[in-house]
Motif scaffolding. Sequence first.
Motif, PDB file in Angstrom:
ATOM      1  N   SER A  31      24.927 -11.676 137.581  1.00 15.13           N
ATOM      2  CA  SER A  31      24.784 -13.119 137.707  1.00 15.13           C
ATOM      3  C   SER A  31      23.309 -13.498 137.738  1.00 15.13           C
ATOM      4  O   SER A  31      22.500 -12.844 138.394  1.00 15.13           O
ATOM      5  CB  SER A  31      25.469 -13.619 138.981  1.00 15.13           C
ATOM      6  OG  SER A  31      26.865 -13.425 138.900  1.00 15.13           O
ATOM      7  N   ASN A  33      20.438 -16.082 138.859  1.00 15.50           N
ATOM      8  CA  ASN A  33      20.286 -16.973 140.004  1.00 15.50           C
ATOM      9  C   ASN A  33      20.117 -18.424 139.575  1.00 15.50           C
ATOM     10  O   ASN A  33      19.174 -18.773 138.862  1.00 15.50           O
ATOM     11  CB  ASN A  33      19.075 -16.548 140.842  1.00 15.50           C
ATOM     12  CG  ASN A  33      18.887 -17.442 142.061  1.00 15.50           C
ATOM     13  OD1 ASN A  33      19.834 -17.700 142.798  1.00 15.50           O
ATOM     14  ND2 ASN A  33      17.660 -17.910 142.274  1.00 15.50           N
ATOM     15  N   ILE A  34      21.058 -19.264 139.999  1.00 19.24           N
ATOM     16  CA  ILE A  34      20.978 -20.714 139.827  1.00 19.24           C
ATOM     17  C   ILE A  34      21.057 -21.298 141.231  1.00 19.24           C
ATOM     18  O   ILE A  34      22.109 -21.272 141.857  1.00 19.24           O
ATOM     19  CB  ILE A  34      22.108 -21.261 138.946  1.00 19.24           C
ATOM     20  CG1 ILE A  34      22.153 -20.538 137.590  1.00 19.24           C
ATOM     21  CG2 ILE A  34      21.963 -22.763 138.758  1.00 19.24           C
ATOM     22  CD1 ILE A  34      20.925 -20.745 136.733  1.00 19.24           C
ATOM     23  N   GLU A  35      19.964 -21.837 141.731  1.00 25.47           N
ATOM     24  CA  GLU A  35      19.881 -22.192 143.139  1.00 25.47           C
ATOM     25  C   GLU A  35      20.290 -23.624 143.447  1.00 25.47           C
ATOM     26  O   GLU A  35      20.931 -23.894 144.473  1.00 25.47           O
ATOM     27  CB  GLU A  35      18.440 -21.972 143.632  1.00 25.47           C
ATOM     28  CG  GLU A  35      18.264 -22.179 145.126  1.00 25.47           C
ATOM     29  CD  GLU A  35      16.867 -21.832 145.599  1.00 25.47           C
ATOM     30  OE1 GLU A  35      16.588 -22.030 146.803  1.00 25.47           O
ATOM     31  OE2 GLU A  35      16.046 -21.365 144.777  1.00 25.47           O
ATOM     32  N   LYS A  38      24.601 -27.407 140.026  1.00 25.53           N
ATOM     33  CA  LYS A  38      26.006 -27.152 140.331  1.00 25.53           C
ATOM     34  C   LYS A  38      26.886 -27.104 139.083  1.00 25.53           C
ATOM     35  O   LYS A  38      28.040 -26.704 139.166  1.00 25.53           O
ATOM     36  CB  LYS A  38      26.541 -28.248 141.260  1.00 25.53           C
ATOM     37  CG  LYS A  38      25.750 -28.427 142.553  1.00 25.53           C
ATOM     38  CD  LYS A  38      25.757 -27.171 143.391  1.00 25.53           C
ATOM     39  CE  LYS A  38      25.032 -27.395 144.723  1.00 25.53           C
ATOM     40  NZ  LYS A  38      24.936 -26.148 145.519  1.00 25.53           N
ATOM     41  N   THR A  41      26.779 -21.880 135.372  1.00 19.86           N
ATOM     42  CA  THR A  41      26.431 -20.545 135.838  1.00 19.86           C
ATOM     43  C   THR A  41      26.106 -19.696 134.618  1.00 19.86           C
ATOM     44  O   THR A  41      26.505 -20.014 133.487  1.00 19.86           O
ATOM     45  CB  THR A  41      27.572 -19.888 136.632  1.00 19.86           C
ATOM     46  OG1 THR A  41      28.726 -19.746 135.780  1.00 19.86           O
ATOM     47  CG2 THR A  41      27.939 -20.722 137.851  1.00 19.86           C
ATOM     48  N   GLU A  43      25.579 -15.413 133.246  1.00 20.41           N
ATOM     49  CA  GLU A  43      25.695 -13.980 133.483  1.00 20.41           C
ATOM     50  C   GLU A  43      25.015 -13.232 132.344  1.00 20.41           C
ATOM     51  O   GLU A  43      25.092 -13.650 131.187  1.00 20.41           O
ATOM     52  CB  GLU A  43      27.157 -13.554 133.547  1.00 20.41           C
ATOM     53  CG  GLU A  43      27.964 -14.202 134.655  1.00 20.41           C
ATOM     54  CD  GLU A  43      29.439 -13.887 134.514  1.00 20.41           C
ATOM     55  OE1 GLU A  43      29.940 -13.003 135.247  1.00 20.41           O
ATOM     56  OE2 GLU A  43      30.076 -14.513 133.649  1.00 20.41           O
ATOM     57  N   ASN A  53      28.520 -20.554 131.515  1.00 18.54           N
ATOM     58  CA  ASN A  53      29.736 -21.270 131.888  1.00 18.54           C
ATOM     59  C   ASN A  53      29.360 -22.684 132.331  1.00 18.54           C
ATOM     60  O   ASN A  53      28.645 -22.855 133.319  1.00 18.54           O
ATOM     61  CB  ASN A  53      30.456 -20.548 133.026  1.00 18.54           C
ATOM     62  CG  ASN A  53      30.797 -19.117 132.661  1.00 18.54           C
ATOM     63  OD1 ASN A  53      31.633 -18.866 131.816  1.00 18.54           O
ATOM     64  ND2 ASN A  53      30.122 -18.165 133.297  1.00 18.54           N
ATOM     65  N   THR A  55      30.581 -25.888 133.997  1.00 20.69           N
ATOM     66  CA  THR A  55      31.673 -26.321 134.873  1.00 20.69           C
ATOM     67  C   THR A  55      31.704 -27.828 135.069  1.00 20.69           C
ATOM     68  O   THR A  55      32.683 -28.368 135.594  1.00 20.69           O
ATOM     69  CB  THR A  55      31.553 -25.643 136.244  1.00 20.69           C
ATOM     70  OG1 THR A  55      30.252 -25.931 136.796  1.00 20.69           O
ATOM     71  CG2 THR A  55      31.694 -24.134 136.113  1.00 20.69           C
ATOM     72  N   THR A  66      32.793 -21.990 128.040  1.00 20.96           N
ATOM     73  CA  THR A  66      32.086 -20.716 128.127  1.00 20.96           C
ATOM     74  C   THR A  66      31.492 -20.390 126.766  1.00 20.96           C
ATOM     75  O   THR A  66      32.187 -20.426 125.747  1.00 20.96           O
ATOM     76  CB  THR A  66      33.029 -19.583 128.567  1.00 20.96           C
ATOM     77  OG1 THR A  66      33.583 -19.903 129.847  1.00 20.96           O
ATOM     78  CG2 THR A  66      32.267 -18.258 128.670  1.00 20.96           C
TER      79      THR A  66
END
Length: 380
Positions: A31, A33-35, A38, A41, A43, A53, A55, A66
Motif C-alpha cells: 500500500s 501511503n495516502i495520509e 479519502k 488508494t 497499491e 482505486n 472510492t 480500479t
Amino acid sequence: MNKIIYLLVVLTVLSCKREKKGTIPSEVTTSINIEYAKGFTMEKLTNGITLINITSPWPNSEATFTYALVPKDILPSISLDRDAYQAIVPVPVENIVVTSTTHIPALDALGQTEKLIGFPDTKYISSEKTRKRIDAGHVEDLGQNEALNTEMVIALRPELVVGFGINNENKAYETIQRAGVPVVYNGEWTEETPLGKAEWIKFFAPFFQQEAKADSIFSTIANSYNRTKLLAQQAKARPTVLSGALYKDIWYLPGGKSWGAQFLEDANTDYLWKESQETGSLSLSLESVLEKGQDADFWISPSQFTSYDGMMDSNRHYSQFSPYKNKKIYTYASTKGATEGMLYFELAPNRPDLVLKDLIHIFHPELLPEHNSVFFKPLD
C-alpha cells in the motif's frame, strides 16, 4: 518498439484474460501511503504495476473504479483480466488530455506540462507554462466539459484522458473508452479538507512514473500548511467571518464541514456558519445572513465581485454589513490569468498552504507582515 507493434501489445493486454499464474499475486502488494485524501488508494506490486482505486469519483457515489498502470517495458510479458479493471494504462504516459483546470498544476509541478495535448475550453487555464503551449498550438481545445467533443478527443488518440464526474451519467467518457482510449476519474474535488485535495498529486504521479517527486512535493506543501496553521494559533484575536454573496436572491456560502470552512478554521477565525454540517454550500436568504452576519469583522470571497461599487450596483443591501462599511472585504476574483481564468479555481486546491498564508495575512497581519498575497486581494 514501433507504433504498430506497440499497439498490438496494448490491445493484447486490454483484451486477454489473465492466463499466467502469478501475474498479479495479491500477496506481494504494498500500500502507498495516502495520509489526508479519502477518495483514492494506491497499491504497488513487485512487478512494477500500480493499482489505483477511486472510492469517491463524485459525491455520494456508490461506484468505485480500479485502474491498472502497467509499465510499458513489461507489457509483452504479462496478461491481465480486462474485466477486473475499468482501465488498463501503459505507463509512462507520453500524451494526455485532462478536463479540469485543477489538473493543470499537478502536471506543471511534476514537470509534465508538455504531455498535455487537449483540454475542454482552454481559455480558463491560467498556468503560464500551459498558456505558452496553447498559444503555440500544442494543446487542442476540445469544446466544453458539459459538451466534450468526443470526436476530437478520439482523433487526438491520447494515451490517457483524466476526467471528472458529478454523477454516473458520463456518456462522453463511455464513448471515448469504447474507442480504445483509457479514461480515469479524478475525484479530488470531492475532498473536504485542504490537504486532502492537494494529496491528489500522488494520483497523477504514477502515470508518469514520478512517484518520488510527488511525495516530495506534497510533503513540502503539507509541512508548510501545518506550520502555518500552528502559527495562526498565536493570534491574540479571533475575528468573525462572513462569506459568499447573493445569486438570484439566494445567498450561497460554505457549509461548516466544507473545504472553504476548513481554511477559515485553520486560520484561527470564527466562521459564523461553522456549526452547520454541510460539506458543500449553504443556500440562505438575505434576511437570515443579515441577521447573523451583519456585524462580522471580515467578509471573504464575495462571489465574483471585485469592487464595492459593483456590489452596491448589484444589491444595495450589501452596504448594511459592517465589513462593507469598514472596507474589510477580500476577494479571489481579481486574480486572473492571461485569458481571464481565475487562478484560485486552478491553483488553490493544489497549493492550500498559499491560501492559508493569504488568509492569515488578512486576519492576523502581525503574524505574516511580509507575505505577498497570491489569491486574495482587497475589493477596489
